[in-house]
Design a protein around this motif. Sequence first.
Motif, short mmCIF file in Angstrom:
data_model
loop_
_atom_site.label_atom_id
_atom_site.label_comp_id
_atom_site.label_asym_id
_atom_site.label_seq_id
_atom_site.Cartn_x
_atom_site.Cartn_y
_atom_site.Cartn_z
N LYS A 86 0.80 -1.23 0.00
CA LYS A 86 0.00 0.00 0.00
C LYS A 86 0.83 1.27 0.00
CE LYS A 86 -4.36 -1.50 1.89
NZ LYS A 86 -5.31 -1.40 3.00
N LYS A 87 0.21 2.32 -0.58
CA LYS A 87 0.86 3.65 -0.60
C LYS A 87 0.18 4.56 0.43
CE LYS A 87 2.47 4.16 -5.38
NZ LYS A 87 2.84 2.77 -5.59
N TYR A 88 1.02 5.23 1.20
CA TYR A 88 0.49 6.08 2.27
C TYR A 88 1.00 7.52 2.16
CZ TYR A 88 -0.36 1.56 4.58
OH TYR A 88 -0.78 0.30 4.88
N VAL A 145 4.39 8.67 0.45
CA VAL A 145 4.34 9.28 -0.89
C VAL A 145 4.49 10.80 -0.76
CG1 VAL A 145 2.83 9.70 -2.87
CG2 VAL A 145 2.94 7.41 -1.85
N GLN A 146 3.88 11.34 0.27
CA GLN A 146 4.01 12.77 0.55
C GLN A 146 3.72 13.03 2.03
OE1 GLN A 146 2.49 15.26 -2.58
NE2 GLN A 146 1.96 16.91 -1.15
N ASP A 205 -5.45 14.33 -0.46
CA ASP A 205 -6.56 13.58 -1.06
C ASP A 205 -6.42 13.46 -2.58
OD1 ASP A 205 -8.90 12.13 -0.90
OD2 ASP A 205 -10.21 13.89 -1.00
N GLN A 206 -5.59 14.35 -3.16
CA GLN A 206 -5.46 14.33 -4.63
C GLN A 206 -4.36 13.39 -5.12
OE1 GLN A 206 -5.09 18.52 -5.12
NE2 GLN A 206 -7.30 18.85 -5.13
N LEU A 207 -3.65 12.73 -4.20
CA LEU A 207 -2.48 11.94 -4.60
C LEU A 207 -2.84 10.55 -5.12
CD1 LEU A 207 -0.20 12.66 -1.51
CD2 LEU A 207 0.01 13.67 -3.79
N GLY A 208 -4.04 10.10 -4.78
CA GLY A 208 -4.42 8.74 -5.17
C GLY A 208 -3.71 7.67 -4.36
N VAL A 209 -3.34 7.97 -3.11
CA VAL A 209 -2.73 6.94 -2.25
C VAL A 209 -3.82 6.03 -1.68
CG1 VAL A 209 -0.71 8.31 -1.61
CG2 VAL A 209 -2.80 8.49 -0.23
N ASP A 210 -3.42 4.94 -1.04
CA ASP A 210 -4.40 4.02 -0.47
C ASP A 210 -4.97 4.55 0.85
OD1 ASP A 210 -4.28 1.67 -2.29
OD2 ASP A 210 -2.15 1.83 -1.77
N GLU A 211 -4.13 5.26 1.58
CA GLU A 211 -4.61 5.76 2.87
C GLU A 211 -3.84 7.01 3.30
OE1 GLU A 211 -4.40 2.80 5.99
OE2 GLU A 211 -6.11 3.67 7.04
N ILE A 212 -4.56 7.94 3.91
CA ILE A 212 -3.91 9.10 4.54
C ILE A 212 -3.83 8.78 6.03
CG2 ILE A 212 -4.07 11.57 5.07
CD1 ILE A 212 -5.88 11.82 2.54
N ILE A 213 -2.61 8.90 6.56
CA ILE A 213 -2.40 8.67 7.99
C ILE A 213 -2.22 10.04 8.64
CG2 ILE A 213 -0.85 7.66 9.74
CD1 ILE A 213 -2.44 5.58 8.06
N SER A 214 -2.92 10.28 9.75
CA SER A 214 -2.75 11.57 10.42
C SER A 214 -2.22 11.39 11.83
CB SER A 214 -4.08 12.32 10.48
OG SER A 214 -3.90 13.53 11.19
N GLU A 215 -1.27 12.25 12.18
CA GLU A 215 -0.85 12.32 13.57
C GLU A 215 -2.00 12.97 14.35
OE1 GLU A 215 2.79 14.55 13.94
OE2 GLU A 215 3.81 13.38 12.39
#
Length: 347
Positions: free
Chosen positions: A265-267, A287-288, A314-324
């Motif tokens: 997965k890409k994060y 990814v970013q 949200d525009q990167l097309g990753v599988d998941e955004i992880i937030s601190e």
Amino acid sequence: METVIIETGNQQGIRESVSLAVDYLEKGSIVALPTETVYGLAANALDAKACAKIFEAKERPEFDPLIVHVSGEKMLRTIADIPEQIEATLSTLINEFWPGALTFILPKKEIVPEIVTSGLDTVAVRRSKNPIFAEIINTFELPIAAPSANRFGSISPTSANAVLSELSGKVPLIIDGGACSEGVESTIIKIESVTGRKKPSIQILRPGPVTPEMLKKFGKIEKNPKSKTSSKEPTSPGQLDSHYAPITPLRIVSSPDTFTPEPSKKYALLSYRGQKKDGYLELCEWVQIETLSPGSGKLPEAAVRFFFALRKLDQLGVDEIISEPIPERGIGLAIMDRLKRASHKYS
Ligand code: TXA
Ligand code: MG
């Protein structure tokens, strides 16, 4: 429908865009306007047909009432009744925080169309301190309904471009007043007198830039007493569990040791202050990384960047955004409130 963005620029540009926006409001159209919190989708608050266009453009369910903007206390009194028991507190809070990011829930006057308040007998009222918005409402001389200018349930817009990506083809005109200076929506409160107590109670229905710390000397703070109302039709509107959601799944990881990346997965990472010692930067090959307040971490700066950064990831097309997680004090309470609702449907 074509959507036109007008850049305000210099003094003359501001005058022209103010008069154009007022023309649109006068002819019963909707128009997207900058405020200090987030961009608003505006219409004449006393014109039910014009307000119906807000619901249509946002695809907003009719049970979710709109915030009405006023130019000051005089206009406020044309749309709301002020109960005697809370009059003194309300007036103090208005002096202290208006114009600004504080919205009051007050009994509504009959002149306010039902569609604006979703049939409730109360109306949400605030006065924006954005100079362009202020100029528009002063010229228009009528209350302006303006919820956030995004599609219902999605990320709030803090720039004219963000409005465009939310509502292109749904709104004829966007006035570009630059980036919003606060970055999260106004604090919504309800003041209630309590028999036998000198200080009223102040219920915070939605945390925002005006923090509990700033309000506590004016009354006893009750944080979101009805926050457990859930999903579809809330008894306390504006408290939907799922809101502000990106298209990409979002997860708040409260401690770095609880995150195990899946190799396939890409994060992307939403970081509070971008510091190595917080333990998130090296958890995987992000990814970013978007950092809300680089360095020591300042919550007001993080608030200004929050929706902007979320939209970018949200525009990167990753599988998941992880937030601190964000420290839950001051305006950090509002950021975490939005983050939790943004991640709700993915949890
Ligand atoms: O900063 C803001 O408040 C921005 C700017 C554009 O003014 N507006 C905004 O509007 O955030 P909106 O519609 O996105 O959020 C307004 C919230 C909704 O969640 C709605 O349910 C709640 O205010 N609300 C409106 N009228 C209410 C009422 N009578 N009682 C309780 N909640 C109410
Ligand atoms: Mg909103």
